[in-house]
Design an enzyme around this catalytic site. Structure first.
Site: not given
Ligand code: UDP
Length: 326
Positions: A117, A141
């Site tokens: 990501t 995350y």
């Protein structure tokens, strides 16, 4: 040879399964259906409900289906949720990736494609950001994914395994042939939320933060069509099969839109107005992040659907279909 797709019943995994079968590949899907949808997996694609952390199950799949590549999507992906429950993110995204990798090594799988990501960059000092920038994630995350990236780097140095890590920017849209879209209930992503508001499934939506150092004060993101993103996995697999070295590559279009610009585009495409409310900043959100994807393009990836209204149009068609069946 067969490709194991973890999280193949989810949004990005499901579109990648479609891209694979569209070009005659043989995928099988492992998904625990915690956020995925069984119906996302096309008939004819073997589906296994289970946990990527279940080593015996993964090893059995690798052996029984002669798996030669794993494309690993299964993960938790909501930034604010990761701030509220970080240990769950480290378990799902880091610990279980370790278990999966161990099974891959034990099962003699040589190729691994990993969903990472843009959140690994945090607030990059220059934008568009390229892969050489130092990672500095702002959320659990992002950190949970970055730790998995490091494991892959070390594992590929030590074992007979090569990888491509793809750092996705903001994924949106839906299959242009209307076979699939974002179906996760309670989705939090901007375009999905805006479309649900346009279709009156929400009475209003929030814009989180208006005082970021960006042209209109709202966050800037690089939105990439899920079908283009899905094809980046084909380029990654081709690269590995051709004997290419392990790589970590951005996947985005190199163009940023602010939250307000996206909301205005959704209003225009849907042809309706809806209420927005200004809310405080959301924890873990970087101000602005846009991809430099030159390296991925050198691998043969070519964006075909890089137009924000088109992306919104495809997602809108899918939302209408969901509304029709619910
Ligand atoms: N956002 C927003 N309202 C929403 C959902 C998202 O203002 O209902 C903002 C969010 O704060 C961020 C941007 O839209 O600045 C993109 O968020 P999203 O959750 O879609 O993706 P992320 O960048 O967190 O992966």
């Amino acid at each position: 040879m067969t490709i194991l797709i973890t999280g193949g019943a989810g949004f990005i995994g499901g579109h990648t399964v479609l891209a694979l079968i569209d070009r005659g590949e043989i995928p099988i899907v492992l998904d625990d259906l915690s956020t995925g949808n069984r119906a996302a997996v096309p008939s004819g694609v073997p589906f296994f409900a289970g946990d990527i952390g279940d080593t015996e199950l993964v090893l059995r799949l690798i052996q029984n289906h002669r798996i030669d590549a794993i494309v690993h999507f299964a993960a938790k992906i909501v930034v604010p949720e990761s701030v509220a429950d970080p240990l769950n993110y480290y378990l799902n995204n880091t610990v279980k990736t370790h278990t999966l990798l161990q099974a891959a090594v034990r099962g003699n799988v040589k190729h691994f494609v990993f969903s990472s990501t843009a959140a690994v960059y945090g607030n990059p000092s220059s934008t568009p950001v390229s892969e050489t920038a130092d990672p500095a994630p702002l959320s659990p995350y992002g950190r949970s994914k970055l730790m998995s990236e490091y494991m892959l780097v070390d594992a590929s140095a030590a074992y007979d395994l090569r990888y491509v890590t793809l750092r996705y920017f903001n994924v949106a849209g839906a299959d242009p042939a209307r076979r699939l879209g974002q179906s996760t209930p309670g989705a939090t992503h901007l375009i999905k939320v805006a479309l649900e508001t346009a279709l009156r499934r929400r009475s209003y939506m929030n814009i989180y933060g208006s005082d970021y150092p960006t042209p209109d004060g709202t966050c800037v993101r690089d939105y990439v069509h899920v079908s283009d993103l899905a094809r980046s996995h084909l380029a990654a697999l081709d690269h590995l099969r051709d004997g290419g070295e392990s790589r970590t590559l951005n996947c985005g279009y190199g163009r940023g839109y602010s939250v307000r610009q996206v909301v205005d585009a959704v209003r225009r495409v849907a042809g309706v107005d809806f209420e927005i409310r200004q809310a405080p900043r959301r924890a873990g959100d970087p101000a602005s992040i846009v991809a430099n994807s030159d390296e991925l393009m050198k691998l043969g990836w070519e964006p075909e659907l890089n137009d924000l209204p088109t992306m919104i149009e495809h997602a809108l068609e899918w939302e209408k279909k969901l509304t029709a069946v619910t």
